[in-house]
Design a protein around this motif. Sequence first.
Motif, PDB file in Angstrom:
ATOM      1  N   THR A 172      30.094  41.216  43.335  1.00 16.66           N
ATOM      2  CA  THR A 172      30.457  39.809  43.306  1.00 16.66           C
ATOM      3  C   THR A 172      30.623  39.427  41.838  1.00 16.66           C
ATOM      4  OG1 THR A 172      28.151  39.063  43.276  1.00 16.66           O
ATOM      5  CG2 THR A 172      29.240  39.191  45.443  1.00 16.66           C
TER       6      THR A 172
ATOM      7  N   SER B   3      36.293  34.758  48.599  1.00 12.23           N
ATOM      8  CA  SER B   3      36.153  33.925  47.402  1.00 12.23           C
ATOM      9  C   SER B   3      35.596  32.567  47.786  1.00 12.23           C
ATOM     10  CB  SER B   3      37.501  33.765  46.688  1.00 12.23           C
ATOM     11  OG  SER B   3      38.417  33.071  47.512  1.00 12.23           O
TER      12      SER B   3
ATOM     13  N   GLN C 148      34.036  38.118  45.981  1.00 15.09           N
ATOM     14  CA  GLN C 148      33.451  39.406  46.327  1.00 15.09           C
ATOM     15  C   GLN C 148      34.589  40.404  46.428  1.00 15.09           C
ATOM     16  OE1 GLN C 148      30.950  39.334  49.772  1.00 15.09           O
ATOM     17  NE2 GLN C 148      30.686  41.545  49.821  1.00 15.09           N
TER      18      GLN C 148
END
Length: 100
Positions: free
Chosen positions: A13, A43, A77
């Motif tokens: 992340t 996101s 991520q």
Amino acid sequence: MAYQVNQWSNGFTANVTITNRAAAINGWSLTWTFGGNQQITNSWNTQLTQSGTGVTARNVGWNGAIPTNGSQTFGFQANYSGTNNRPAEFRLNGTVCTNA
């Protein structure tokens, strides 16, 4: 601009904070290019698109304004294999950012 990563074996992340040191802006777009095969899967606080290694993050309705010396934060991520190097350059509305 700050790019903070939390990484594990094949994923990570990233939290990205844009700090505006220039005149106030209303509406932003942050672009960068990954150096590897990173693929964004999720996101938050941004409208994010990826085409190959190129990524564009745009503001959403509630975070488009960044006053002088103000900031906005978003995150995403992603998956990867091999290495996960930090992107070499970020551009805010076309202007190269200073990385922190």
